[in-house]
Design a protein around this motif. Structure first.
Motif, PDB file in Angstrom:
ATOM      1  N   ARG A  21       4.726 -35.720 -75.612  1.00  0.00           N
ATOM      2  CA  ARG A  21       5.300 -36.819 -76.391  1.00  0.00           C
ATOM      3  C   ARG A  21       6.438 -37.478 -75.612  1.00  0.00           C
ATOM      4  N   SER A  22       7.276 -36.643 -75.018  1.00  0.00           N
ATOM      5  CA  SER A  22       8.430 -37.153 -74.281  1.00  0.00           C
ATOM      6  C   SER A  22       7.988 -37.918 -73.014  1.00  0.00           C
ATOM      7  N   LEU A  23       6.982 -37.391 -72.333  1.00  0.00           N
ATOM      8  CA  LEU A  23       6.481 -38.058 -71.123  1.00  0.00           C
ATOM      9  C   LEU A  23       5.853 -39.416 -71.475  1.00  0.00           C
ATOM     10  N   ALA A  24       5.095 -39.434 -72.561  1.00  0.00           N
ATOM     11  CA  ALA A  24       4.446 -40.680 -72.972  1.00  0.00           C
ATOM     12  C   ALA A  24       5.523 -41.740 -73.275  1.00  0.00           C
ATOM     13  N   ARG A  25       6.585 -41.286 -73.918  1.00  0.00           N
ATOM     14  CA  ARG A  25       7.666 -42.219 -74.250  1.00  0.00           C
ATOM     15  C   ARG A  25       8.266 -42.789 -72.967  1.00  0.00           C
ATOM     16  N   ARG A  26       8.505 -41.900 -71.986  1.00  0.00           N
ATOM     17  CA  ARG A  26       9.150 -42.359 -70.744  1.00  0.00           C
ATOM     18  C   ARG A  26       8.222 -43.250 -69.916  1.00  0.00           C
ATOM     19  N   LEU A  27       6.922 -43.049 -70.031  1.00  0.00           N
ATOM     20  CA  LEU A  27       5.970 -43.887 -69.281  1.00  0.00           C
ATOM     21  C   LEU A  27       5.573 -45.136 -70.063  1.00  0.00           C
ATOM     22  N   ASN A  28       5.995 -45.142 -71.322  1.00  0.00           N
ATOM     23  CA  ASN A  28       5.568 -46.206 -72.232  1.00  0.00           C
ATOM     24  C   ASN A  28       4.041 -46.202 -72.410  1.00  0.00           C
ATOM     25  N   TRP A  29       3.502 -45.008 -72.528  1.00  0.00           N
ATOM     26  CA  TRP A  29       2.071 -44.791 -72.738  1.00  0.00           C
ATOM     27  C   TRP A  29       1.853 -44.226 -74.138  1.00  0.00           C
ATOM     28  N   ASP A  30       0.586 -44.137 -74.515  1.00  0.00           N
ATOM     29  CA  ASP A  30       0.245 -43.485 -75.786  1.00  0.00           C
ATOM     30  C   ASP A  30       0.237 -41.967 -75.596  1.00  0.00           C
ATOM     31  N   ALA A  73      -7.037 -44.949 -71.595  1.00  0.00           N
ATOM     32  CA  ALA A  73      -6.207 -45.088 -70.393  1.00  0.00           C
ATOM     33  C   ALA A  73      -4.785 -45.377 -70.834  1.00  0.00           C
ATOM     34  N   GLY A  74      -3.825 -45.110 -69.952  1.00  0.00           N
ATOM     35  CA  GLY A  74      -2.429 -45.280 -70.335  1.00  0.00           C
ATOM     36  C   GLY A  74      -2.076 -44.279 -71.407  1.00  0.00           C
ATOM     37  N   VAL A  75      -2.487 -43.027 -71.158  1.00  0.00           N
ATOM     38  CA  VAL A  75      -2.337 -42.030 -72.211  1.00  0.00           C
ATOM     39  C   VAL A  75      -1.947 -40.675 -71.624  1.00  0.00           C
ATOM     40  N   VAL A  76      -1.100 -39.955 -72.363  1.00  0.00           N
ATOM     41  CA  VAL A  76      -0.809 -38.555 -72.057  1.00  0.00           C
ATOM     42  C   VAL A  76      -1.555 -37.733 -73.101  1.00  0.00           C
ATOM     43  N   VAL A  77      -2.385 -36.803 -72.631  1.00  0.00           N
ATOM     44  CA  VAL A  77      -3.182 -35.984 -73.545  1.00  0.00           C
ATOM     45  C   VAL A  77      -2.712 -34.533 -73.478  1.00  0.00           C
ATOM     46  N   ALA A  78      -2.302 -33.984 -74.611  1.00  0.00           N
ATOM     47  CA  ALA A  78      -1.959 -32.561 -74.682  1.00  0.00           C
ATOM     48  C   ALA A  78      -3.168 -31.817 -75.225  1.00  0.00           C
ATOM     49  N   MET A  79      -3.748 -30.958 -74.383  1.00  0.00           N
ATOM     50  CA  MET A  79      -4.900 -30.164 -74.810  1.00  0.00           C
ATOM     51  C   MET A  79      -4.420 -28.932 -75.572  1.00  0.00           C
ATOM     52  N   ASP A 159      14.085 -31.741 -69.209  1.00  0.00           N
ATOM     53  CA  ASP A 159      14.028 -31.308 -67.802  1.00  0.00           C
ATOM     54  C   ASP A 159      12.597 -31.291 -67.299  1.00  0.00           C
ATOM     55  N   VAL A 160      11.708 -30.751 -68.112  1.00  0.00           N
ATOM     56  CA  VAL A 160      10.306 -30.651 -67.686  1.00  0.00           C
ATOM     57  C   VAL A 160       9.726 -32.056 -67.515  1.00  0.00           C
ATOM     58  N   THR A 161      10.077 -32.933 -68.438  1.00  0.00           N
ATOM     59  CA  THR A 161       9.594 -34.318 -68.359  1.00  0.00           C
ATOM     60  C   THR A 161      10.086 -34.986 -67.080  1.00  0.00           C
ATOM     61  N   THR A 162      11.366 -34.793 -66.787  1.00  0.00           N
ATOM     62  CA  THR A 162      11.947 -35.390 -65.579  1.00  0.00           C
ATOM     63  C   THR A 162      11.253 -34.852 -64.339  1.00  0.00           C
ATOM     64  N   ARG A 163      10.974 -33.530 -64.332  1.00  0.00           N
ATOM     65  CA  ARG A 163      10.287 -32.903 -63.192  1.00  0.00           C
ATOM     66  C   ARG A 163       8.903 -33.552 -62.991  1.00  0.00           C
ATOM     67  N   ILE A 164       8.212 -33.803 -64.079  1.00  0.00           N
ATOM     68  CA  ILE A 164       6.877 -34.416 -63.955  1.00  0.00           C
ATOM     69  C   ILE A 164       6.996 -35.838 -63.391  1.00  0.00           C
ATOM     70  N   LEU A 165       7.993 -36.555 -63.852  1.00  0.00           N
ATOM     71  CA  LEU A 165       8.174 -37.923 -63.331  1.00  0.00           C
ATOM     72  C   LEU A 165       8.505 -37.879 -61.831  1.00  0.00           C
ATOM     73  N   GLU A 166       9.309 -36.864 -61.425  1.00  0.00           N
ATOM     74  CA  GLU A 166       9.619 -36.691 -59.995  1.00  0.00           C
ATOM     75  C   GLU A 166       8.343 -36.421 -59.203  1.00  0.00           C
TER      76      GLU A 166
END
Ligand code: S3P
Length: 178
Positions: A21-30, A73-79, A159-166
């Protein structure tokens, strides 16, 4: 590699939903949580599906919901934690998809799943830690097939979200248009 989709996999309690959810927000994705999608479609909770229909029926619904989520597309999917633990799942992802394994120890997984209160039928055992350790060790080789792994132990969702963006920048992944 152009990325139009990020898929988060890993064990229960790894933080796939919160980080997704946090990553999607930062990427402006669904954001799509496959467990939630299954619950929406069936009108039943995951625990009810396991209890009334059994795990095999849940796996079919999960597979269908995941396939549909991956069409976007433009989506973060949590399995859900079990989705990736089947041969071919990560190998068959659409090309422009980055798969990320959120790593967690069995101890921390049990702590987090207790804290967040949601019922995980597979951890409803007399010895949840033993069960988690056993399940995780049988799944790790599958999870390890993800494009990248990220440790979540002792790290906040931010922190985890930031690491993924890095990682996305380090690997010079191009964030594709929706
Ligand atoms: C499962 C994980 C759960 C849910 C179901 C089965 C598993 O999802 O799909 O209880 O097999 O590991 P989370 O990983 O989101 O808890």
């Amino acid at each position: 590699m152009s990325v139009r989709r990020v898929v988060l996999i890993g064990f229960m309690g790894a933080g796939k939903t919160a980080v997704g959810r946090s990553l999607a927000r930062r990427l402006n994705w669904d954001f799509v949580d496959v467990d939630d999608l299954v619950e929406e479609r069936t009108g039943r909770s995951i625990a009810e599906i396991f209890r009334l229909e059994g795990e095999a029926a849940f796996r079919l619904k999960e597979a269908e919901a995941a396939t549909d989520a991956l069409l976007r597309a433009g989506v973060v999917v949590a399995m859900g934690g079990g989705w990736a633990a089947e041969a071919g799942r990560l190998e068959d992802l659409p090309e422009d998809t980055l798969s990320i394994w959120l790593r967690v120890s069995p101890e921390e997984a049990v702590r987090r799943t207790k804290r967040d209160g949601a019922t995980r039928p597979l951890l409803q055992a007399p010895d949840p830690l033993g069960r988690a350790a056993e399940l995780l060790s049988s799944r790790s080789a599958f999870y390890d097939r993800a494009d990248v792994g990220v440790d979540t132990e002792g790290r906040s969702v931010d922190d985890v979200t930031t690491r993924i963006l890095e990682i996305l920048h380090e690997y010079e992944f191009e964030i594709g248009a929706e």
